[in-house]
Scaffold this motif. Structure first.
Motif, PDB file in Angstrom:
ATOM      1  N   LYS A   1      25.546  18.741  26.563  1.00  0.00           N
ATOM      2  CA  LYS A   1      26.116  17.650  25.762  1.00  0.00           C
ATOM      3  C   LYS A   1      27.072  16.828  26.638  1.00  0.00           C
ATOM      4  O   LYS A   1      27.843  17.391  27.425  1.00  0.00           O
TER       5      LYS A   1
ATOM      6  N   PHE B   1      30.633  10.995  26.772  1.00  0.00           N
ATOM      7  CA  PHE B   1      30.427   9.706  26.074  1.00  0.00           C
ATOM      8  C   PHE B   1      28.951   9.351  26.001  1.00  0.00           C
ATOM      9  O   PHE B   1      28.532   8.651  25.103  1.00  0.00           O
ATOM     10  N   THR B   2      28.148   9.860  26.940  1.00  0.00           N
ATOM     11  CA  THR B   2      26.698   9.702  26.834  1.00  0.00           C
ATOM     12  C   THR B   2      26.181  10.911  26.058  1.00  0.00           C
ATOM     13  O   THR B   2      26.883  11.916  25.929  1.00  0.00           O
ATOM     14  N   GLU B   3      24.952  10.803  25.568  1.00  0.00           N
ATOM     15  CA  GLU B   3      24.437  11.929  24.782  1.00  0.00           C
ATOM     16  C   GLU B   3      24.386  13.193  25.631  1.00  0.00           C
ATOM     17  O   GLU B   3      24.760  14.276  25.190  1.00  0.00           O
TER      18      GLU B   3
ATOM     19  N   ASN C   1      37.615   8.999  24.259  1.00  0.00           N
ATOM     20  CA  ASN C   1      37.617   8.678  22.834  1.00  0.00           C
ATOM     21  C   ASN C   1      37.780   7.180  22.566  1.00  0.00           C
ATOM     22  O   ASN C   1      37.297   6.685  21.553  1.00  0.00           O
TER      23      ASN C   1
ATOM     24  N   ARG D   1      34.236   6.077  23.125  1.00  0.00           N
ATOM     25  CA  ARG D   1      33.399   6.501  21.982  1.00  0.00           C
ATOM     26  C   ARG D   1      33.663   5.600  20.770  1.00  0.00           C
ATOM     27  O   ARG D   1      32.727   5.220  20.077  1.00  0.00           O
TER      28      ARG D   1
ATOM     29  N   MET E   1      31.941   2.517  21.064  1.00  0.00           N
ATOM     30  CA  MET E   1      30.491   2.703  20.869  1.00  0.00           C
ATOM     31  C   MET E   1      30.182   3.144  19.431  1.00  0.00           C
ATOM     32  O   MET E   1      29.059   3.556  19.148  1.00  0.00           O
ATOM     33  N   SER E   2      31.207   3.093  18.565  1.00  0.00           N
ATOM     34  CA  SER E   2      31.092   3.557  17.174  1.00  0.00           C
ATOM     35  C   SER E   2      30.667   5.017  17.081  1.00  0.00           C
ATOM     36  O   SER E   2      29.916   5.401  16.185  1.00  0.00           O
ATOM     37  N   LYS E   3      31.130   5.828  18.020  1.00  0.00           N
ATOM     38  CA  LYS E   3      30.854   7.266  17.967  1.00  0.00           C
ATOM     39  C   LYS E   3      32.090   7.982  17.452  1.00  0.00           C
ATOM     40  O   LYS E   3      33.223   7.514  17.673  1.00  0.00           O
ATOM     41  N   SER E   4      31.897   9.131  16.826  1.00  0.00           N
ATOM     42  CA  SER E   4      33.046   9.892  16.321  1.00  0.00           C
ATOM     43  C   SER E   4      33.814  10.467  17.515  1.00  0.00           C
ATOM     44  O   SER E   4      33.239  10.689  18.584  1.00  0.00           O
TER      45      SER E   4
END
Ligand code: A3P
Length: 318
Positions: free
Chosen positions: A23, A26-28, A170, A173, A176-179
């Motif tokens: 995992k 910030f990238t998948e 963060n 993220r 990038m609209s990621k949690s």
């Protein structure tokens, strides 16, 4: 030609997809290449840089190597200002650092140059070419090592580096609209070595050992030491880069002017690094020791233990 470049990247993307992965921050995913973990966004570019058909060092190149969050922005500014001090008056409002990001003035190979299917023509850059990178020492392009290019490495204590990284990631993220990535989860990933361009300790050790074996080629500096006594280290840097300060320059205050121009306060208030730009993410506090405000005593103990084990016998302390 564009098609050719796209195909080159595509080939390396395919190679990447066969590598072990975890995992990402910030990238998948992050992928393991030559013993280190790379964000998927950067790895194809790293592989292109490693291919001598696409990147050839010049003997005069100066590389600024760092782990993320160890002071890349700050040292890029210092290196640029020192090398180009005859070209641009330090105290002038027209200095490039007043209008450009340090990341543009010392572009990173895998971040700014070899990215988005691009294979740039670096022969256009003025000499000495100032290039940044997060690539570990053992994976640097062969021509950098063969030609004995000067490499400056900046390290920072792992606790502050981690807290800085966690905040930075963060912000990315969120953009990038990621949690958000929880602190505890990020901490476990760091301790397992699975951080961007990590394991953090192996990254530092590679450059540390190189600085012992080839001190004329590799200079190892620490963020905390630059904070404590900037004048000494700016002078060391200038000497290492082959452009030492004359006693007149020192007397005239050029070293102090560079320190002021590159200070956190000065760079973070420059127009280009102001709110609204992602470049602002590179500025948070710029202090030593802020990690105590975020890490539990258990986390600190665990990180110190790992650091001691990893660095044992190397002569390096962090
Ligand atoms: P903090 O998050 O601890 O404040 P990098 O440039 O490698 O991404 O590192 C970013 C870290 O360096 C951040 O640390 C940032 O605030 C700090 N930094 C940026 N510019 C600085 C400067 N001119 N002087 C000191 N620290 C600086």
């Amino acid at each position: 030609q564009q098609k050719e470049e796209e195909n080159t990247y595509k080939r390396y993307e395919e190679t990447m997809s066969s590598l072990p992965r975890e995992k990402g921050w910030f990238t998948e995913h992050i992928y393991r290449h030559q013993g280190f973990w790379y964000p998927s966004y950067y790895l194809p570019g790293v592989m292109v840089v490693q291919d001598q058909n696409h990147f050839q060092a010049h003997a005069s190149d100066i590389l600024l190597a760092t782990s993320p969050k160890c002071g890349t922005t700050w040292f890029s500014a210092i290196v640029f200002a020192v090398v180009n001090r005859k070209l641009y008056t330090i105290s002038s409002q027209k200095h490039p650092l007043c209008t450009f990001s340090p990341h543009d003035l010392v572009p990173r190979l895998e971040h700014t140059l070899y990215i988005n299917n691009r294979i740039p023509d670096l022969d256009m850059l003025p000499s000495p070419r100032l290039l940044g990178t997060h690539i570990p020492y053992s994976s640097l392009p062969q021509s950098v090592l063969d030609l004995g290019c000067r490499v400056i490495y900046i390290c920072r204590n792992p606790k502050d580096t981690f807290v800085s990284m966690w905040h930075f990631i963060n912000k990315i993220r969120a953009a990038m609209s990621k949690s958000p990535l929880p602190l505890e989860e990020a901490f476990d990933m760091l301790c397992a070595g699975a951080s961007d361009f990590g394991p953090f300790w192996d990254h530092a050790l590679g450059y540390w050992r190189a600085s012992l074996h080839r001190p004329q080629c590799v200079l190892f500096l620490k963020y905390e030491e630059m904070k404590a006594d900037p004048a000494v280290h700016v002078e060391r840097l200038a000497k290492f880069m082959g452009c030492p300060f004359s006693s007149e320059e020192v007397k005239e205050g050029v070293v102090d002017d560079i320190i002021r121009l590159c200070s956190f306060e000065s760079l973070s208030s420059s127009e280009v690094n102001k709110p609204g730009s992602m470049l602002k993410f590179y500025f948070r506090q710029g202090k030593v020791g802020d990690s105590v405000n975020y890490l539990t005593s258990g986390m600190i103990e665990r990180l110190e233990q790992i650091t001691e084990n990893k660095l044992h016998g190397s002569g390096l302390t962090l």
